[in-house]
Write a protein that holds these residues in place. Structure first.
Motif, PDB file in Angstrom:
ATOM      1  N   GLU A 197      -6.865  -9.681  -1.838  1.00  0.00           N
ATOM      2  CA  GLU A 197      -7.966  -9.532  -2.495  1.00  0.00           C
ATOM      3  C   GLU A 197      -7.204  -8.393  -3.505  1.00  0.00           C
ATOM      4  O   GLU A 197      -8.079  -8.924  -4.217  1.00  0.00           O
ATOM      5  N   GLN A 198      -6.598  -7.850  -4.423  1.00  0.00           N
ATOM      6  CA  GLN A 198      -5.999  -7.115  -5.184  1.00  0.00           C
ATOM      7  C   GLN A 198      -5.062  -8.075  -5.755  1.00  0.00           C
ATOM      8  O   GLN A 198      -4.034  -8.669  -4.889  1.00  0.00           O
ATOM      9  N   PRO A 213       0.673  -1.103   0.372  1.00  0.00           N
ATOM     10  CA  PRO A 213       0.156  -0.203  -0.361  1.00  0.00           C
ATOM     11  C   PRO A 213       1.048   0.882  -0.438  1.00  0.00           C
ATOM     12  O   PRO A 213       1.645   1.523   1.004  1.00  0.00           O
ATOM     13  N   LYS A 261      -5.239  -8.290   4.559  1.00  0.00           N
ATOM     14  CA  LYS A 261      -6.734  -8.646   3.477  1.00  0.00           C
ATOM     15  C   LYS A 261      -6.713  -8.223   2.603  1.00  0.00           C
ATOM     16  O   LYS A 261      -6.681  -8.199   1.501  1.00  0.00           O
ATOM     17  N   GLN A 262      -6.195  -6.273   2.337  1.00  0.00           N
ATOM     18  CA  GLN A 262      -6.742  -6.174   1.212  1.00  0.00           C
ATOM     19  C   GLN A 262      -5.588  -6.319   0.288  1.00  0.00           C
ATOM     20  O   GLN A 262      -5.537  -6.589  -1.098  1.00  0.00           O
ATOM     21  N   GLY A 316      -5.678  -5.541   8.046  1.00  0.00           N
ATOM     22  CA  GLY A 316      -6.325  -4.811   7.148  1.00  0.00           C
ATOM     23  C   GLY A 316      -5.486  -4.998   5.945  1.00  0.00           C
ATOM     24  O   GLY A 316      -5.800  -4.604   4.870  1.00  0.00           O
TER      25      GLY A 316
END
Length: 274
Positions: free
Chosen positions: A251-252, A21, A247-248, A244
């Motif tokens: 998912e990406q 991120p 998890k993100q 989080g």
């Protein structure tokens, strides 16, 4: 390594990588993990507790760590980096060194401009962090030395800038504590105003990276940007953000086309993507 080869090589291993991120509230501005909450406001610190600890009491430190991927301890990427296992893809088992070189080569080709932007201009030197094995000069340097040698754009800039100052600091680093004297730069290698790309395989606490960056800055480097293949993250951490973030990331889809730096710039220009 030829870029076409690197791109083709990494294509079959895309499932091993997880997107990193960009810096934002809840993502450490240095290492891109999850920081702890500020006690008085409940909001997130700008940097995580680990980076706060490992940047203390140093001559200087790098503000920029750019991981290619996130990882946890139960992934094949972690096995390749830490347990020194050869990766197994759709085409069969491949050599670990080939995988690491292709990963660095592909990423650097795509994002040299992102990394150079953090450094304030093109890199003038490339460095790697020595391992704790000082038995012979050849073994004193981590495998990333061999990896960088195979990346044309980096090999021509690589120099053995860092030496472990004394084995007494190995337990300090193993305890995830940085020390300004853990590494040294030979006196013959003055780095006046150099822009250094520091390349490593796995960022855990930052003790090795920040100790190495401190030595480079003390020797005169104007900027140190660290490129690491993976940032280890703990989804079970007590901070409210790491789970989080992981998890993100799961998912990406991962793509070498974007990184945590250019994605940050895209978000700043297009707030609707936040």
């Amino acid at each position: 390594m030829i870029m076409g080869d690197a791109e083709a090589f990494t294509r079959e291993f895309l499932p091993l990588f997880r997107p990193v991120p960009p810096t934002r509230p809840g993502v450490c501005r240095i290492c891109h993990s999850g920081p702890n909450n500020v006690g008085d406001t409940g909001g997130p610190w700008a940097t995580c507790a680990s980076c706060k600890r490992t940047t203390k009491n140093l001559y200087g430190h790098t503000q920029y760590v750019v991981p290619i991927s996130l990882t946890t301890t139960n992934t094949q990427l972690y096995d390749v980096l830490v347990r020194k296992r050869d990766p197994n893809g759709p085409g069969g088992r491949r050599k670990r060194a080939d995988f690491l070189a292709a990963t660095v080569s592909h990423f650097y080709h795509q994002h040299a401009h992102c990394l150079q932007g953090l450094a304030g201009g093109p890199f003038t030197l490339v460095a790697t962090i020595p391992s704790n094995n000082l038995d012979t000069p050849a073994k004193a340097f981590h495998i990333m030395w061999q990896v960088v040698e195979r990346v044309g754009a980096l090999a021509r800039l690589w120099r053995p800038l860092l030496l472990e100052a004394d084995t007494m600091f190995a337990p300090v680093l193993a305890d995830r504590r940085a020390h300004r004297d853990a590494f040294r730069v030979p006196r013959s290698d003055r780095l006046d105003n150099a822009r250094v790309l520091l390349v490593d395989d796995l960022f855990v606490s930052g003790a090795h990276v920040q100790s190495a960056a401190s030595a480079l800055i003390e020797a005169g480097a104007a900027a140190v940007v660290t490129l690491v293949i993976a940032r280890l993250i703990n989804p079970a951490s007590k901070d409210p953000y790491s789970a989080g973030i992981w998890k993100q990331a799961c998912e990406q889809p991962f793509s070498f086309d974007c990184c945590c730096i250019c994605d940050r710039h895209d978000r700043a220009q297009n707030p609707r993507n936040l």
